[in-house]
Design a protein around this motif. Sequence first.
Motif, PDB file in Angstrom:
ATOM      1  N   ASP A 192       8.911   8.038   5.162  1.00  0.00           N
ATOM      2  CA  ASP A 192       8.311   6.767   4.750  1.00  0.00           C
ATOM      3  C   ASP A 192       6.799   6.924   4.839  1.00  0.00           C
ATOM      4  O   ASP A 192       6.280   7.357   5.866  1.00  0.00           O
ATOM      5  CB  ASP A 192       8.783   5.664   5.721  1.00  0.00           C
ATOM      6  CG  ASP A 192       8.429   4.264   5.245  1.00  0.00           C
ATOM      7  OD1 ASP A 192       7.939   4.115   4.105  1.00  0.00           O
ATOM      8  OD2 ASP A 192       8.645   3.310   6.025  1.00  0.00           O
TER       9      ASP A 192
ATOM     10  N   HIS B 299       8.118   0.065  12.187  1.00  0.00           N
ATOM     11  CA  HIS B 299       9.567  -0.013  12.402  1.00  0.00           C
ATOM     12  C   HIS B 299      10.087   1.382  12.687  1.00  0.00           C
ATOM     13  O   HIS B 299       9.458   2.369  12.297  1.00  0.00           O
ATOM     14  CB  HIS B 299      10.249  -0.576  11.146  1.00  0.00           C
ATOM     15  CG  HIS B 299       9.903   0.196   9.883  1.00  0.00           C
ATOM     16  ND1 HIS B 299      10.575   1.340   9.504  1.00  0.00           N
ATOM     17  CD2 HIS B 299       8.932   0.009   8.951  1.00  0.00           C
ATOM     18  CE1 HIS B 299      10.046   1.801   8.372  1.00  0.00           C
ATOM     19  NE2 HIS B 299       9.031   1.019   8.017  1.00  0.00           N
TER      20      HIS B 299
ATOM     21  N   SER C 221       7.056   3.843  12.201  1.00  0.00           N
ATOM     22  CA  SER C 221       6.006   3.845  11.189  1.00  0.00           C
ATOM     23  C   SER C 221       4.776   3.156  11.772  1.00  0.00           C
ATOM     24  O   SER C 221       4.868   2.396  12.726  1.00  0.00           O
ATOM     25  CB  SER C 221       6.479   3.122   9.930  1.00  0.00           C
ATOM     26  OG  SER C 221       6.623   1.742  10.180  1.00  0.00           O
TER      27      SER C 221
ATOM     28  N   GLU D 279       1.945   1.082  10.001  1.00  0.00           N
ATOM     29  CA  GLU D 279       1.615   0.611   8.655  1.00  0.00           C
ATOM     30  C   GLU D 279       0.977  -0.772   8.584  1.00  0.00           C
ATOM     31  O   GLU D 279       1.533  -1.682   7.974  1.00  0.00           O
ATOM     32  CB  GLU D 279       2.858   0.648   7.763  1.00  0.00           C
ATOM     33  CG  GLU D 279       4.098  -0.049   8.328  1.00  0.00           C
ATOM     34  CD  GLU D 279       5.243  -0.053   7.325  1.00  0.00           C
ATOM     35  OE1 GLU D 279       5.005  -0.375   6.155  1.00  0.00           O
ATOM     36  OE2 GLU D 279       6.377   0.261   7.721  1.00  0.00           O
TER      37      GLU D 279
ATOM     38  N   GLU E 124       0.227   3.934   5.692  1.00  0.00           N
ATOM     39  CA  GLU E 124       1.393   4.148   6.561  1.00  0.00           C
ATOM     40  C   GLU E 124       1.648   5.617   6.836  1.00  0.00           C
ATOM     41  O   GLU E 124       1.760   6.423   5.917  1.00  0.00           O
ATOM     42  CB  GLU E 124       2.645   3.545   5.898  1.00  0.00           C
ATOM     43  CG  GLU E 124       3.934   3.828   6.666  1.00  0.00           C
ATOM     44  CD  GLU E 124       5.173   3.236   6.005  1.00  0.00           C
ATOM     45  OE1 GLU E 124       5.199   3.132   4.759  1.00  0.00           O
ATOM     46  OE2 GLU E 124       6.106   2.881   6.739  1.00  0.00           O
TER      47      GLU E 124
HETATM   48 ZN    ZN Z   1       7.694   1.531   6.471  1.00  0.00          ZN
END
Ligand code: ZN
Length: 357
Positions: free
Chosen positions: A227, A291, A318, A320, A334
């Motif tokens: 991510d 998260h 993460s 972000e 992020e």
């Molecule tokens: Zn994310």
Amino acid sequence: MNHFKKIAEKLESRGLDAMLLSCEANRFYASGFHSAGTDGMALVTRKKNYYFTDSRYTEAAARAVQDAELREVGPGHGYTARLKEAIAEQSIEKMGYEDACMTVRDFETYRKALPCQLVPAADLLTELRRVKDREELAVMTAAQRIAERALEDILKEIRPGAAEKEIAARLQYLMLHYGAENMSFDPIVVSGPNGSLPHGVPSDRKIQSGEFVTMDFGCIYHGYCSDMTRTVAVGSVTEEMRTVYETVLAAQKAGIAAARAGVTGRDVDGAARKVIADAGYGDFFGHGFGHGVGVEIHEAPTASSAGDNPLPAGAVISAEPGIYLPGKLGVRIEDVIVLTEDGCENLTRAPKELLVL
Ligand code: ZN
Ligand code: ZN
């Protein structure tokens, strides 16, 4: 890679004889084998493990599943029948089930049919999955590298006139080209005024000079997600754009600096949020700092103001933060980080200084 043993080791302390894993993500986490939706089931007991699936998957499962006995389900020997066999073989009295995701209908079916007590225990899996082991970190890093290669290529294609949708499609292609199994989620590509939609859907809108483009994307590799988000400018930036960008970057760095095992998600979120609030943009950062990431793109633990438990070492979260000025512009940056006892390690290597293409 499988985690049967880790799950089995937790059974005794929970007073369970077995743990039934019917939901896709937990089933994959346990077995290392992916079958779609409801097309499989893993049963972890104190002594042995079972994997049940139908004939569409049995050959693939036989190749992939280790440390579990594979039993086929079909007409006349469905999941309930297979579970009854295992309950008898292993003298199971208390069986954990995933109260967070089993449907009410399935629960009712099993509650009536199975000669054992069903105990809600989804959090057993949540607990385990919060902490990544070395093998998991290795595949998550590999997933991240794939996304970064795609980013490197896409930066050469972002120019005035390119449509958000086109960029999103290219990102998907590039990640697959570089070895991704799938997307972690549909890529978000938003430009200019669309940038204030944190989870905006890529449109036919064409990127114009003097705008930001925010790309939030990730891929799945060996079942684990990456991510990342990068926001780049095209052509030129205004003073406001530069200020917003630098504020988000400083906030992200502050959050990362605060991140280590033992602090809460709220602490990490707060460190980043303070930077944004101090710069006067406090009302424009609506979501949480981060998260957990793993088998699922959003999983425990949370690094938001709702996170009041100490974060464990080995958690991947993460980082972000974002600032979204409605109808005007948005910036999010992020990375994903893994927490250690004395800080964290950044799994993301892509540069994040303001880039004007
Ligand atoms: Zn994310
Ligand atoms: Zn993201």
